[in-house]
Enzyme design. Sequence first.
Site, PDB file in Angstrom:
ATOM      1  CG  LEU A 163      -1.970  -1.168   1.222  1.00 20.65           C
ATOM      2  CD1 LEU A 163      -2.897  -1.054   2.425  1.00 20.65           C
ATOM      3  CD2 LEU A 163      -2.786  -1.255  -0.065  1.00 20.65           C
TER       4      LEU A 163
ATOM      5  CB  THR B  41       6.949  -2.417 -18.985  1.00 25.51           C
ATOM      6  OG1 THR B  41       6.878  -1.355 -19.930  1.00 25.51           O
ATOM      7  CG2 THR B  41       8.364  -2.381 -18.404  1.00 25.51           C
ATOM      8  CG  ASP B  42       5.773  -1.325 -24.231  1.00 28.27           C
ATOM      9  OD1 ASP B  42       5.970  -0.724 -23.145  1.00 28.27           O
ATOM     10  OD2 ASP B  42       5.062  -0.858 -25.139  1.00 28.27           O
ATOM     11  CD  GLU B  43       7.625   2.487 -20.271  1.00 28.55           C
ATOM     12  OE1 GLU B  43       8.535   3.157 -19.774  1.00 28.55           O
ATOM     13  OE2 GLU B  43       6.419   2.692 -20.044  1.00 28.55           O
TER      14      GLU B  43
ATOM     15  CE1 TYR C  11       8.191   0.606 -14.327  1.00 30.14           C
ATOM     16  CE2 TYR C  11       8.071   1.297 -16.626  1.00 30.14           C
ATOM     17  CZ  TYR C  11       7.623   0.500 -15.589  1.00 30.14           C
ATOM     18  OH  TYR C  11       6.609  -0.404 -15.810  1.00 30.14           O
ATOM     19  CB  SER C  12      12.597   0.903 -19.102  1.00 29.65           C
ATOM     20  OG  SER C  12      13.513   1.912 -19.431  1.00 29.65           O
TER      21      SER C  12
ATOM     22  CB  SER D  91      14.315  -0.830 -12.095  1.00 28.75           C
ATOM     23  OG  SER D  91      13.008  -0.416 -12.426  1.00 28.75           O
ATOM     24  CE  LYS D  92       8.311  -4.204 -14.484  1.00 26.15           C
ATOM     25  NZ  LYS D  92       7.493  -4.846 -13.405  1.00 26.15           N
TER      26      LYS D  92
ATOM     27  CG  ASN E 186       2.079   3.345 -22.398  1.00 28.55           C
ATOM     28  OD1 ASN E 186       3.043   2.882 -23.004  1.00 28.55           O
ATOM     29  ND2 ASN E 186       2.175   4.426 -21.634  1.00 28.55           N
TER      30      ASN E 186
ATOM     31  CE  LYS F   2       2.370   5.388 -14.091  1.00 29.34           C
ATOM     32  NZ  LYS F   2       1.903   4.131 -13.590  1.00 29.34           N
TER      33      LYS F   2
ATOM     34  CG  ASN G 217       2.182  11.246 -25.695  1.00 24.59           C
ATOM     35  OD1 ASN G 217       1.750  10.099 -25.658  1.00 24.59           O
ATOM     36  ND2 ASN G 217       3.413  11.557 -25.303  1.00 24.59           N
TER      37      ASN G 217
ATOM     38  N   GLY H 105      15.282  12.323 -21.426  1.00 25.79           N
ATOM     39  CA  GLY H 105      15.460  11.012 -22.071  1.00 25.79           C
ATOM     40  C   GLY H 105      14.159  10.395 -22.559  1.00 25.79           C
TER      41      GLY H 105
HETATM   42  P1  NAD Z   1       0.772   0.792  -9.808  1.00 26.62           P
HETATM   43  O1  NAD Z   1       1.871   1.755  -9.499  1.00 26.62           O
HETATM   44  O2  NAD Z   1      -0.614   1.283 -10.044  1.00 26.62           O
HETATM   45  O3  NAD Z   1       0.655  -0.298  -8.643  1.00 26.62           O
HETATM   46  C1  NAD Z   1       1.771  -0.878  -8.036  1.00 26.62           C
HETATM   47  C2  NAD Z   1       1.306  -1.626  -6.800  1.00 26.62           C
HETATM   48  O4  NAD Z   1       2.468  -2.239  -6.188  1.00 26.62           O
HETATM   49  C3  NAD Z   1       0.679  -0.720  -5.731  1.00 26.62           C
HETATM   50  O5  NAD Z   1      -0.495  -1.309  -5.220  1.00 26.62           O
HETATM   51  C4  NAD Z   1       1.749  -0.629  -4.656  1.00 26.62           C
HETATM   52  O6  NAD Z   1       1.236  -0.434  -3.346  1.00 26.62           O
HETATM   53  C5  NAD Z   1       2.425  -1.993  -4.800  1.00 26.62           C
HETATM   54  N1  NAD Z   1       3.789  -1.964  -4.291  1.00 26.62           N
HETATM   55  C6  NAD Z   1       4.784  -1.061  -4.580  1.00 26.62           C
HETATM   56  N2  NAD Z   1       5.897  -1.335  -3.878  1.00 26.62           N
HETATM   57  C7  NAD Z   1       5.616  -2.457  -3.159  1.00 26.62           C
HETATM   58  C8  NAD Z   1       6.378  -3.237  -2.243  1.00 26.62           C
HETATM   59  N3  NAD Z   1       7.627  -2.903  -1.912  1.00 26.62           N
HETATM   60  N4  NAD Z   1       5.813  -4.331  -1.693  1.00 26.62           N
HETATM   61  C9  NAD Z   1       4.535  -4.685  -2.006  1.00 26.62           C
HETATM   62  N5  NAD Z   1       3.755  -3.953  -2.833  1.00 26.62           N
HETATM   63  C10 NAD Z   1       4.300  -2.862  -3.411  1.00 26.62           C
HETATM   64  O7  NAD Z   1       1.315  -0.041 -11.045  1.00 26.62           O
HETATM   65  P2  NAD Z   1       0.544  -0.618 -12.321  1.00 26.62           P
HETATM   66  O8  NAD Z   1       0.468   0.425 -13.358  1.00 26.62           O
HETATM   67  O9  NAD Z   1      -0.683  -1.322 -11.876  1.00 26.62           O
HETATM   68  O10 NAD Z   1       1.618  -1.691 -12.818  1.00 26.62           O
HETATM   69  C11 NAD Z   1       1.625  -3.012 -12.282  1.00 26.62           C
HETATM   70  C12 NAD Z   1       2.734  -3.808 -12.940  1.00 26.62           C
HETATM   71  O11 NAD Z   1       2.540  -3.854 -14.346  1.00 26.62           O
HETATM   72  C13 NAD Z   1       4.132  -3.221 -12.720  1.00 26.62           C
HETATM   73  O12 NAD Z   1       5.028  -4.286 -12.526  1.00 26.62           O
HETATM   74  C14 NAD Z   1       4.426  -2.483 -14.015  1.00 26.62           C
HETATM   75  O13 NAD Z   1       5.806  -2.443 -14.268  1.00 26.62           O
HETATM   76  C15 NAD Z   1       3.696  -3.367 -15.018  1.00 26.62           C
HETATM   77  N6  NAD Z   1       3.228  -2.674 -16.236  1.00 26.62           N
HETATM   78  C16 NAD Z   1       2.489  -1.526 -16.144  1.00 26.62           C
HETATM   79  C17 NAD Z   1       2.022  -0.917 -17.306  1.00 26.62           C
HETATM   80  C18 NAD Z   1       1.165   0.332 -17.240  1.00 26.62           C
HETATM   81  O14 NAD Z   1       0.848   0.908 -18.292  1.00 26.62           O
HETATM   82  N7  NAD Z   1       0.725   0.786 -16.090  1.00 26.62           N
HETATM   83  C19 NAD Z   1       2.307  -1.466 -18.557  1.00 26.62           C
HETATM   84  C20 NAD Z   1       3.071  -2.647 -18.604  1.00 26.62           C
HETATM   85  C21 NAD Z   1       3.518  -3.251 -17.433  1.00 26.62           C
HETATM   86  P1  TYD Z   2       2.881   7.923 -18.894  1.00 28.04           P
HETATM   87  O1  TYD Z   2       1.405   7.792 -18.721  1.00 28.04           O
HETATM   88  O2  TYD Z   2       3.695   8.487 -17.788  1.00 28.04           O
HETATM   89  O3  TYD Z   2       3.426   6.483 -19.336  1.00 28.04           O
HETATM   90  P2  TYD Z   2       4.901   6.056 -19.900  1.00 28.04           P
HETATM   91  O4  TYD Z   2       5.857   7.118 -19.602  1.00 28.04           O
HETATM   92  O5  TYD Z   2       5.160   4.808 -19.131  1.00 28.04           O
HETATM   93  O6  TYD Z   2       4.695   5.813 -21.371  1.00 28.04           O
HETATM   94  O7  TYD Z   2       3.155   8.816 -20.180  1.00 28.04           O
HETATM   95  C1  TYD Z   2       2.584   8.488 -21.445  1.00 28.04           C
HETATM   96  C2  TYD Z   2       3.121   9.493 -22.447  1.00 28.04           C
HETATM   97  O8  TYD Z   2       2.605  10.793 -22.137  1.00 28.04           O
HETATM   98  C3  TYD Z   2       4.633   9.635 -22.416  1.00 28.04           C
HETATM   99  O9  TYD Z   2       5.114   9.854 -23.740  1.00 28.04           O
HETATM  100  C4  TYD Z   2       4.870  10.882 -21.569  1.00 28.04           C
HETATM  101  C5  TYD Z   2       3.656  11.729 -21.866  1.00 28.04           C
HETATM  102  N1  TYD Z   2       3.209  12.598 -20.757  1.00 28.04           N
HETATM  103  C6  TYD Z   2       2.976  13.953 -20.985  1.00 28.04           C
HETATM  104  O10 TYD Z   2       3.139  14.455 -22.113  1.00 28.04           O
HETATM  105  N2  TYD Z   2       2.556  14.720 -19.936  1.00 28.04           N
HETATM  106  C7  TYD Z   2       2.375  14.218 -18.686  1.00 28.04           C
HETATM  107  O11 TYD Z   2       2.011  14.982 -17.752  1.00 28.04           O
HETATM  108  C8  TYD Z   2       2.606  12.819 -18.466  1.00 28.04           C
HETATM  109  C9  TYD Z   2       2.424  12.207 -17.107  1.00 28.04           C
HETATM  110  C10 TYD Z   2       3.013  12.042 -19.539  1.00 28.04           C
END
Ligand code: NAD
Ligand code: TYD
Length: 351
Positions: A38, A133-135, A158-159, A161-162, A187, A197, A257, A291
């Site tokens: 949480l 992630t695709d990143e 981020y990418s 670390s993933k 995404n 986001k 975007n 970047g």
């Molecule tokens: P999010 O940030 O909405 O949720 C992350 C969750 O992980 C939260 O509930 C948080 O409390 C929990 N968390 C964080 N640190 C923790 C810890 N130390 N121990 C236990 N719980 C912890 O993320 P999301 O967008 O739902 O993404 C979920 C997964 O999917 C991630 O691994 C992300 O890399 C991957 N992913 C996300 C997207 C996207 O567009 N959001 C796309 C591809 C992959």
């Molecule tokens: P985001 O939702 O942060 O996802 P990701 O960076 O993982 O793709 O961003 C989506 C796209 O939108 C990305 O190209 C960055 C851009 N963006 C903005 O232009 N303004 C914003 O305030 C945010 C958060 C993202």
Amino acid sequence: MAKRKILITGGAGFIGSHVVRLFVNNYPDYDIYNLDFLTYAGNLENLKDIESAKNYTFIHADICNQDQLKDAFERHRFDSIIHLAAESHVDRSISDPLAFVHTNILGTVNLLNLARDHWAERKNENLFYHISTDEVYGSLEDGSVFLESTPYDPQSPYSASKASSDHFVRAYNNTYNLPVVISNCSNNYGPNQFPEKLIPLCINNIKNRQPLPIYGKGENIRDWLYVEDHARAIDTIFHNGKVGETYNVGGFNEWKNIDVVRLLCSIMDEKMGRTPGDSEHLIKFVKDRAGHDFRYAIDATKLKMELGWNPSLQFGEGLEKTVDWYLQNEDWLEHITSGSYRQYYLKQYEI
Ligand code: NAD
Ligand code: TYD
């Protein structure tokens, strides 16, 4: 057959909550354990509708805390893991990379160690399913697409670390024969996404007539997938994916975007009874992200052809559903945008 006991990490977050709901509702015979620390991104309000289901248990724990994880494993004897817990926002990774190393790399290795130790005598149902992630594939400049065989080339903390966590997952498969599967998704958008986001941030700001910050010229391209389609893909891969394989998940849905934001403005003008074109005046081009990856595009043909998954929604349809959800869930947005989020927002945008 023994009852399945599935650990889902990060189930209180955006994607995790949709995955937990799908598994709790579709598989009453499975026990589903949602382990989540949480953090600012985790919110149990996301799971109100299923919190009292018989086959659902919440565990408040940190994947970086070995003792808490060990205790949970010993108590519940999970037979498989769907690992989503992570720090997930690129902008936060730019201002605090170490938090991403900690959770995304160390946290994942902690979980891998416990799975390895507890599943030493492997059973057929054991599976460590890592959500990525695709990143990790980097940034595209031309018309090519990411395949499962595309070399990793992460560009943001981020990418990176993933990508590192993906490498560890594969290394545990190779070294310890741990049964793993990985999926790399594009995404996501939809209900319950934290408004840092792009899409939920713009919905919230359009609603409140606040500026819509577009990084650079808004020319960057993302491939968008509705979150419930991702949850269905995870269900499909969990049950039918081949151990040791990687599956790309994407919407075949690339957008600049600026076009995403314009479409959102027009949907919201209509829904909020505003004059057409009204909300577009809120668009504000701001300093580019450091970047900033130019383009992501996933080829999800393998998942489609081998496991029969397809995205179900067109983008316009999915965005309308998303806007409706945010407009109908003002309390959710209000709770989440108070306090520390406000401070983050002021620091990030200075607008
Ligand atoms: P999010 O940030 O909405 O949720 C992350 C969750 O992980 C939260 O509930 C948080 O409390 C929990 N968390 C964080 N640190 C923790 C810890 N130390 N121990 C236990 N719980 C912890 O993320 P999301 O967008 O739902 O993404 C979920 C997964 O999917 C991630 O691994 C992300 O890399 C991957 N992913 C996300 C997207 C996207 O567009 N959001 C796309 C591809 C992959
Ligand atoms: P985001 O939702 O942060 O996802 P990701 O960076 O993982 O793709 O961003 C989506 C796209 O939108 C990305 O190209 C960055 C851009 N963006 C903005 O232009 N303004 C914003 O305030 C945010 C958060 C993202």
